[in-house]
Structures are given as C-alpha cells and as structure tokens.
Design a protein around this motif. Structure first.
Motif, PDB file in Angstrom:
ATOM      1  N   GLN A 108      48.396  32.395  43.934  1.00  0.00           N
ATOM      2  CA  GLN A 108      47.975  31.176  44.622  1.00  0.00           C
ATOM      3  C   GLN A 108      47.247  31.501  45.925  1.00  0.00           C
ATOM      4  O   GLN A 108      46.262  30.842  46.283  1.00  0.00           O
ATOM      5  N   SER A 109      47.742  32.535  46.659  1.00  0.00           N
ATOM      6  CA  SER A 109      47.067  32.932  47.895  1.00  0.00           C
ATOM      7  C   SER A 109      45.649  33.419  47.621  1.00  0.00           C
ATOM      8  O   SER A 109      44.706  33.089  48.376  1.00  0.00           O
ATOM      9  N   VAL A 110      45.476  34.179  46.551  1.00  0.00           N
ATOM     10  CA  VAL A 110      44.134  34.655  46.202  1.00  0.00           C
ATOM     11  C   VAL A 110      43.231  33.470  45.835  1.00  0.00           C
ATOM     12  O   VAL A 110      42.053  33.413  46.237  1.00  0.00           O
ATOM     13  N   LEU A 111      43.764  32.507  45.074  1.00  0.00           N
ATOM     14  CA  LEU A 111      42.970  31.335  44.715  1.00  0.00           C
ATOM     15  C   LEU A 111      42.557  30.542  45.954  1.00  0.00           C
ATOM     16  O   LEU A 111      41.417  30.041  46.025  1.00  0.00           O
ATOM     17  N   LYS A 112      43.436  30.416  46.924  1.00  0.00           N
ATOM     18  CA  LYS A 112      43.088  29.689  48.144  1.00  0.00           C
ATOM     19  C   LYS A 112      41.983  30.412  48.919  1.00  0.00           C
ATOM     20  O   LYS A 112      41.078  29.775  49.484  1.00  0.00           O
ATOM     21  N   ALA A 113      42.065  31.752  48.957  1.00  0.00           N
ATOM     22  CA  ALA A 113      41.010  32.503  49.653  1.00  0.00           C
ATOM     23  C   ALA A 113      39.672  32.358  48.934  1.00  0.00           C
ATOM     24  O   ALA A 113      38.618  32.167  49.582  1.00  0.00           O
ATOM     25  N   VAL A 114      39.674  32.436  47.594  1.00  0.00           N
ATOM     26  CA  VAL A 114      38.439  32.280  46.832  1.00  0.00           C
ATOM     27  C   VAL A 114      37.877  30.868  46.985  1.00  0.00           C
ATOM     28  O   VAL A 114      36.658  30.670  47.121  1.00  0.00           O
ATOM     29  N   ASN A 115      38.789  29.891  46.983  1.00  0.00           N
ATOM     30  CA  ASN A 115      38.347  28.505  47.160  1.00  0.00           C
ATOM     31  C   ASN A 115      37.708  28.306  48.535  1.00  0.00           C
ATOM     32  O   ASN A 115      36.723  27.564  48.673  1.00  0.00           O
ATOM     33  N   PHE A 116      38.258  28.971  49.556  1.00  0.00           N
ATOM     34  CA  PHE A 116      37.641  28.902  50.885  1.00  0.00           C
ATOM     35  C   PHE A 116      36.228  29.498  50.868  1.00  0.00           C
ATOM     36  O   PHE A 116      35.289  28.936  51.462  1.00  0.00           O
ATOM     37  N   LEU A 117      36.059  30.646  50.220  1.00  0.00           N
ATOM     38  CA  LEU A 117      34.736  31.266  50.157  1.00  0.00           C
ATOM     39  C   LEU A 117      33.743  30.387  49.410  1.00  0.00           C
ATOM     40  O   LEU A 117      32.565  30.275  49.803  1.00  0.00           O
ATOM     41  N   HIS A 118      34.215  29.734  48.345  1.00  0.00           N
ATOM     42  CA  HIS A 118      33.295  28.917  47.549  1.00  0.00           C
ATOM     43  C   HIS A 118      32.947  27.605  48.249  1.00  0.00           C
ATOM     44  O   HIS A 118      31.766  27.203  48.270  1.00  0.00           O
ATOM     45  N   ASP A 119      33.969  26.934  48.804  1.00  0.00           N
ATOM     46  CA  ASP A 119      33.720  25.605  49.358  1.00  0.00           C
ATOM     47  C   ASP A 119      33.239  25.639  50.795  1.00  0.00           C
ATOM     48  O   ASP A 119      32.382  24.838  51.186  1.00  0.00           O
ATOM     49  N   LYS A 120      33.782  26.540  51.613  1.00  0.00           N
ATOM     50  CA  LYS A 120      33.446  26.560  53.040  1.00  0.00           C
ATOM     51  C   LYS A 120      32.327  27.554  53.364  1.00  0.00           C
ATOM     52  O   LYS A 120      31.401  27.238  54.112  1.00  0.00           O
ATOM     53  N   ALA A 121      32.437  28.742  52.816  1.00  0.00           N
ATOM     54  CA  ALA A 121      31.436  29.767  53.122  1.00  0.00           C
ATOM     55  C   ALA A 121      30.267  29.744  52.156  1.00  0.00           C
ATOM     56  O   ALA A 121      29.264  30.435  52.393  1.00  0.00           O
ATOM     57  N   LEU A 122      30.391  28.996  51.061  1.00  0.00           N
ATOM     58  CA  LEU A 122      29.340  28.924  50.048  1.00  0.00           C
ATOM     59  C   LEU A 122      28.916  30.321  49.608  1.00  0.00           C
ATOM     60  O   LEU A 122      27.725  30.644  49.505  1.00  0.00           O
ATOM     61  N   SER A 124      30.109  33.975  47.126  1.00  0.00           N
ATOM     62  CA  SER A 124      30.826  34.507  45.978  1.00  0.00           C
ATOM     63  C   SER A 124      31.361  35.891  46.323  1.00  0.00           C
ATOM     64  O   SER A 124      30.659  36.718  46.919  1.00  0.00           O
ATOM     65  N   HIS A 125      32.611  36.143  45.944  1.00  0.00           N
ATOM     66  CA  HIS A 125      33.243  37.425  46.266  1.00  0.00           C
ATOM     67  C   HIS A 125      32.654  38.543  45.405  1.00  0.00           C
ATOM     68  O   HIS A 125      32.402  39.654  45.895  1.00  0.00           O
ATOM     69  N   ASN A 126      32.521  38.325  44.117  1.00  0.00           N
ATOM     70  CA  ASN A 126      31.856  39.214  43.167  1.00  0.00           C
ATOM     71  C   ASN A 126      32.645  40.471  42.778  1.00  0.00           C
ATOM     72  O   ASN A 126      32.129  41.283  41.997  1.00  0.00           O
ATOM     73  N   ASN A 127      33.895  40.644  43.304  1.00  0.00           N
ATOM     74  CA  ASN A 127      34.656  41.851  42.909  1.00  0.00           C
ATOM     75  C   ASN A 127      36.167  41.603  43.019  1.00  0.00           C
ATOM     76  O   ASN A 127      36.895  42.404  43.606  1.00  0.00           O
ATOM     77  N   ILE A 128      36.627  40.515  42.438  1.00  0.00           N
ATOM     78  CA  ILE A 128      38.060  40.210  42.469  1.00  0.00           C
ATOM     79  C   ILE A 128      38.778  41.108  41.448  1.00  0.00           C
ATOM     80  O   ILE A 128      38.495  41.054  40.246  1.00  0.00           O
ATOM     81  N   CYS A 129      39.712  41.917  41.940  1.00  0.00           N
ATOM     82  CA  CYS A 129      40.493  42.831  41.097  1.00  0.00           C
ATOM     83  C   CYS A 129      41.685  43.323  41.907  1.00  0.00           C
ATOM     84  O   CYS A 129      41.857  42.950  43.078  1.00  0.00           O
ATOM     85  N   GLN A 130      42.498  44.161  41.307  1.00  0.00           N
ATOM     86  CA  GLN A 130      43.696  44.633  42.001  1.00  0.00           C
ATOM     87  C   GLN A 130      43.359  45.496  43.218  1.00  0.00           C
ATOM     88  O   GLN A 130      44.098  45.479  44.214  1.00  0.00           O
ATOM     89  N   THR A 131      42.253  46.242  43.170  1.00  0.00           N
ATOM     90  CA  THR A 131      41.890  47.083  44.315  1.00  0.00           C
ATOM     91  C   THR A 131      41.349  46.265  45.483  1.00  0.00           C
ATOM     92  O   THR A 131      41.236  46.798  46.595  1.00  0.00           O
ATOM     93  N   SER A 132      41.031  44.985  45.241  1.00  0.00           N
ATOM     94  CA  SER A 132      40.540  44.118  46.311  1.00  0.00           C
ATOM     95  C   SER A 132      41.648  43.258  46.920  1.00  0.00           C
ATOM     96  O   SER A 132      41.388  42.496  47.844  1.00  0.00           O
ATOM     97  N   VAL A 133      42.854  43.362  46.400  1.00  0.00           N
ATOM     98  CA  VAL A 133      43.990  42.570  46.895  1.00  0.00           C
ATOM     99  C   VAL A 133      44.975  43.520  47.564  1.00  0.00           C
ATOM    100  O   VAL A 133      45.294  44.582  47.027  1.00  0.00           O
ATOM    101  N   TYR A 134      45.470  43.106  48.734  1.00  0.00           N
ATOM    102  CA  TYR A 134      46.395  43.915  49.519  1.00  0.00           C
ATOM    103  C   TYR A 134      47.653  43.090  49.821  1.00  0.00           C
ATOM    104  O   TYR A 134      47.618  41.854  49.858  1.00  0.00           O
ATOM    105  N   VAL A 135      48.743  43.805  50.039  1.00  0.00           N
ATOM    106  CA  VAL A 135      50.034  43.167  50.283  1.00  0.00           C
ATOM    107  C   VAL A 135      50.546  43.607  51.648  1.00  0.00           C
ATOM    108  O   VAL A 135      50.578  44.799  51.962  1.00  0.00           O
TER     109      VAL A 135
END
Length: 631
Positions: A108-122, A124-135
């Motif tokens: 859900q946190s990743v979806l919220k970040a992607v939604n921010f990039l799409h709706d607010k920053a207009l 595209s991330h273009n490389n969503i994967c496990q190496t792009s997510v940090y904990v």
C-alpha cells in the motif's frame, strides 16, 4: 550537490558494501560523534560527469513524500557521486522475514508513492521492482530508485530504449518496444503487478482479500492490453487495502487532517480494536504512529490509549497490549527517542507511567539515555516536572542502585532498631542443653542427685540471695550446737586423699560453677555476723540445685585468724568429691561408738531438730532469735 569536504569529513563509512549493482554500491554510515545517527550511503561506480546515481539524487531531492526514500545529502568526491539517505535496507534482503500483514502495508505504501508521482508530479517511475523498494528499521517500505523517473511529457520510445539495460527485465511490458504505452502510467501498473506476484505468491493467506488481490495482479495488471490494467486509485480501494488493520494505520497516518470528534471516537475504540491483532505486528507496524507527538498530546489518547501502550503486559490480567519481549524490541527504542524531546507535556506523559516500563530498558540504555535526560528535568523551572522527575529517579534506585542514581559520597546514618531474633532452633537448644547436662554430670559425679529444673537454663537468672534475716522460713533457719562448732577443726585434718581431690577440683571449671552456687546458698543460710569470709572465684551462671540435695556436697572452709577471736570460717573452700564423700554424721573410728541419733550433726545444712533455747551460738544466740522474730 553540496560541499565535497563538508559531508565526507562528517561520516564514518564502512568500506565493505552490503549491496552493489552496475551503477552503485550501498554502504552503512554514521555521523562522527553521533553513532546513533545512521544513514545509508550510495556510492557511484561510474566516473562520468552525469551518472545514474546523480539523477537519482536530484529526483529524490525534488520529490518529497512520506512513502518515498528520504533524501539527506549528496556530493561528489574523487570522481564519484555520493548520496546519503535515511537508514534503509533493500527489500530483497528482508522480504523472507516479512509477514503477510507487513507486505500488505508495504504494498500500500508503494502504491501511495506511485499515485503521488502519477497525480501530483505527472511522472512515471519506470523501474518498480524489489531493488527499488527499501525498508526502514521501523518496517516501513519506501520507494527509491528514481534514476529512471521521467515526466509524462518527456516519455518517449528513445528514452525507454536507452534505459532498457539498467531497468528490471521482468518488469518491462512486452509491447513497450513497439510503442509508448497509453496511458503512460501503464508502465508502472505492469511493473507493480510483477512485484505483487513475487512477494505474495509463496505466502499463506491470512490477510483479508489477499488471494483476490494476487489474482488481480496476475490477470489484470499484467494484461497485454494496457487499457485493461486497473488504475492505481482503483487498486487502493481493493479489500486487501481496506480491512480494519489498514484502516487504523491510515487513520494514524492522516491524523493531522482529522477533526476533534473523529479523533475522540477513534482513540476511544482503538484499544479494543488493537487487542484483536497480533501484538508483534501491531508494535512493529503501528508502534511509531501510536507514539507520535500528535497522539501523545491528544487528551483522549492520554485517557484511553496511552495507558494500554505504555504498560507492558506482564500477566494475563495486565491492561497492556504488548508482551514484555515485544515491548523491549519495538516500544522501548521509540521511548528512548521520545525522552530526548524537550516538551513538558510529552515528558510528563512519559513520567506518569515511568514506573510501569522503566525495567523494560537495558542497563546501558538507562545510563546512556534515560538518566541524563532525567537529570535535565530535575534542573527545570517547572515544579510539576521536577516532582515527577524525582519520582522517576526513585523508581530507578532498585534497578541501578543509589550510587548510580544519586552519586556522590554516601554514609550510613540510620541503624536497624528491630529486635534481634535468636536463630537457634528449638531442637538445637535441646541438644545443647543435653550436652551441657552431660558435662556437668560427668564432672560432678552425682547426676542422679542434682536435677536441672529448667529446660532452658540460659533463659533463667540465678536466684537473688536472700537478705540477712529475711525470706527464709522459720522452720529452715539453721541452728547449730557447740559440738558442731568444734567439728570445724577436723576439716583441716582430712586424709591426704581428700586434700588431693580438693586441689583437683579447684582447677575444674565445672566444679567451680557448682561451688559458687553452694556458696550463695551458704551465705543465705548463715547469719551475717557468723558468716565466713569466702574467697572470690570466677563463676559462671549457677545451676539451680535443690537445697535438700546439698548435704551430698563436700564443702571445706579455711578459718581466718583475728586478733580478738578465732574465726572458724577462714578460707572456706567448698570441695566436691567425685569418688568419695565424707559424711560428717558418721562416727569416727577412733571415737567410742554411740547411738546415731545422739551424735550431733556437723553439717551446717542440716535443719535444726533441737530446741533453740537449749543449744545456740553462745553470745550470738540473741541475734539469731531476733532475726527469726523479724521474719
């Protein structure tokens, strides 16, 4: 990018990286002098003027969101680009330890970040994967890897072709090479479907809507036709992200936007709702949110929620939500951070329940973090804060000791006035008594004739000697004859065996004790004017020997001579014989035999059987009669 020297000189960087790829290496680092302030440091492996890590740093600095990796600093040095971010760990390193609930919140946190990039920053991330997510250490998922981020307006087939080599191969849409997907957000939708499949396919279903969401990710998000892929907003409304635990998480995250009435209702019902979930999951996923500043300052939360959170669950009847081990792992580290906040209301809230959780810290944590902050509170001008801080310091004395909490020189000013209890048991006293009696019997030689009256002789004092002429009954007042006075001369002429026994008994401590007892009785029975001068001998507590048994004692006295008259009681020394008892009442062999009853008794302990008018002490008879009359 920042001053090259101003950042490199402030960090202690581990030389060995714990993750690397073709573009950069990832290192652990911490600020010098502040080992608790840790960061993650990315170092580029390329020496070109414009590296992919430099693009990532610029995009992180530009796009700020709670679910996007936090930018700290970036600089170039020695032909390399450096990027410092908040302390994180790549998802690929910890995904095996993540629970389905943690994965649910993370997706859900990743979806919220992607939604921010799409709706607010207009963009595209273009490389969503496990190496792009940090904990983060608290368990929150953060979206990073913004080196391939592109605005929708700049997205082209050429850009996608140039970045194809560095992107995650499996996350690239099949038809991306022929044309730009429409809408542009479809690139991230497809990649998110691949990510969801990888992290959920091996998990057991224990979160509501998990199986259905996995099916959606495989069948719809990975559809070849871009138009069949659901939007990010639609995915956020799926039942997988709308169950009760996620709802609580979302409310705490958006707490500043809620009204007062909504907060009151939420915090009043929250403890019961949290008790239905696993304590480990609640502490790890919601611990930071539950102890946020806005929650601790809320009056409704202070009344209904914080007592349940700050009190460890030490037993089944405890009101706490978290077990002691869970408390130490997730809540205690957060409390240490809050203790460094110099806010009176926050500190008073912690101190109110300090006695409940003070033993959840380790000794080094108390010495390094808690004690210094409490000492600051003692010096504050707020009397209420000072009083609460002093009570908290008192709670630490049993844990750390007074020397650590108070310090300085201490001395013992009070004594323990409680009565001392004899630790000797009843059985022990009886055994000691038996041993003592056995020794007395063996030393005296007449165990059958000298009984011990008290079971515990050490508990009784010796009898007080009677005053002259007092307390002694008339019937027991000794009356002697003239023949008895003459019989004292024969004591100096005893056989040699008797004198030898006398010398042996004079050095026997057991016999000395009995001699002293006999001496007291003699002094009590003989008038003071006729009382002999008895030599002083050290004595132990006397034995209570019946008077009627004392005729068996062999007592010898020595007569002291004076200028006026002969003293028959000079140097009187009692002698107790073990083997031979001299009975004075028995006729001497050299005397003519006569009837036994006519022989006058030579023992001063024999009760008088003659009339006091016929036989007396001569000139002192009037004194004896006077003493008897006074009684």
């Amino acid at each position: 990018m920042g001053n090259n020297k101003s950042h490199s000189s402030l960090l202690n960087v581990e030389e060995k990286p714990y993750m690397s790829n073709t573009s950069w290496t990832l290192h652990h680092a911490a600020f010098k002098g502040q080992p608790d302030r840790k960061v993650s440091l990315f170092k580029s492996t390329q020496s070109e003027k414009s590296s992919t890590l430099e693009k990532c740093a610029k995009n992180l600095m530009l796009h700020r969101h709670p679910n996007i990796l936090k930018y700290v600093a970036s600089w170039t040095a020695g032909g390399h680009t450096f990027l410092a971010t908040e302390e994180v760990t790549p998802l690929a390193h910890v995904i095996a330890k993540q629970t389905p609930l943690q994965i649910c919140i993370g997706l859900q946190s990743v979806l919220k970040a992607v939604n921010f990039l799409h709706d607010k920053a207009l963009s595209s991330h273009n490389n969503i994967c496990q190496t792009s997510v940090y904990v983060t250490p608290e368990g929150y998922w953060k979206l990073g890897g913004l080196e391939y981020l592109c605005r929708f307006s700049d997205l082209s087939a050429r850009f996608l072709a140039d970045s194809h080599q560095g992107r995650y191969e499996r996350g690239i849409s099949p038809n991306e090479e022929s044309r730009i997907p429409q809408p542009p957000s479809a690139i991230d939708q497809y990649a998110f479907g691949i990510l969801t499949e990888e992290v959920l396919k091996t998990r057991d279903e224990d979160v509501p809507g998990m199986a259905d969401f996995l099916h959606t990710a495989i069948t719809q998000l990975q559809a070849v036709d871009c138009k069949l892929r659901p939007s990010i907003e639609t995915l956020l409304e799926h039942s997988f992200f709308t169950h009760e635990f996620i709802t609580i998480h979302n409310f705490l995250t958006e707490l500043p936007l809620k009204t007062s009435s909504e907060k009151q209702t939420f915090f009043r019902d929250l403890p019961c709702s949290l008790s239905e979930f696993n304590g480990e999951a609640v502490a790890s996923q919601l611990g930071v949110l539950l102890l946020s500043r806005i929650v601790m300052l809320d009056s409704t939360a202070q009344q209904h929620l914080l007592p349940r959170i700050l009190t460890p669950k030490s037993c089944d009847d405890s009101i706490g939500l978290f077990a002691e081990q869970t408390y130490r792992d997730h809540i205690s580290p957060r409390l240490i951070t809050i203790f460094h906040v110099r806010d009176i209301q926050v500190r008073l809230t912690l101190l109110k329940y300090f006695s409940m959780f003070c033993d959840m810290f380790t000794i080094p944590q108390l010495n390094s973090h808690i004690i210094p902050e409490l000492l600051v509170g003692v010096m504050d001008l707020n009397d209420e804060l000072v009083a609460a801080t002093l009570r908290a310091l008192a709670d630490l004395v049993p844990i750390l000791g007074a020397a650590t909490v108070i310090g300085g020189k201490r001395a013992k000013h009070f004594s323990d006035g409680r009565p001392k209890v004899n630790p000797v048991s009843k059985a022990g006293r009886k055994s000691n008594k038996a041993v003592k009696n056995h020794e007395i019997d063996a030393g005296i030689g007449f165990s059958d004739t000298v009984p011990i009256k008290s079971d515990y002789p050490e508990l009784f004092l010796s009898e007080r000697p009677s005053p002259d002429g007092g307390e002694a009954p008339t019937s027991t007042t000794p009356v002697t004859t003239e023949d008895e006075g003459e019989a004292w001369d024969s004591w100096d002429n005893l056989p040699p065996s008797i004198n030898q026994m006398e010398s042996e008994h004079s050095v026997n401590p057991m016999i000395t004790t009995d001699m002293d007892e006999a001496k007291l009785i003699v002094e009590d029975l003989i008038p003071s004017t006729s009382r002999p001068s008895v030599s002083k001998m050290p004595s132990d507590p006397p034995l209570n020997i019946p008077i009627d048994k004392l005729e068996t004692l062999d007592i010898k006295t020595k007569v002291e001579s004076t200028s006026d008259e002969l003293d028959f009681f000079r140097d009187m020394e009692p002698v107790i014989s073990k083997t031979q008892v001299v009975r004075v009442g028995t006729p001497s062999p050299r005397d003519s035999p006569q009837p036994l009853e006519s022989v006058p008794s030579t023992s001063i302990f024999d009760a008088a059987v003659h009339d006091t008018d016929e036989v007396g002490w001569g000139e002192d008879s009037d004194w004896a009669d006077e003493g008897i009359d006074n009684q």
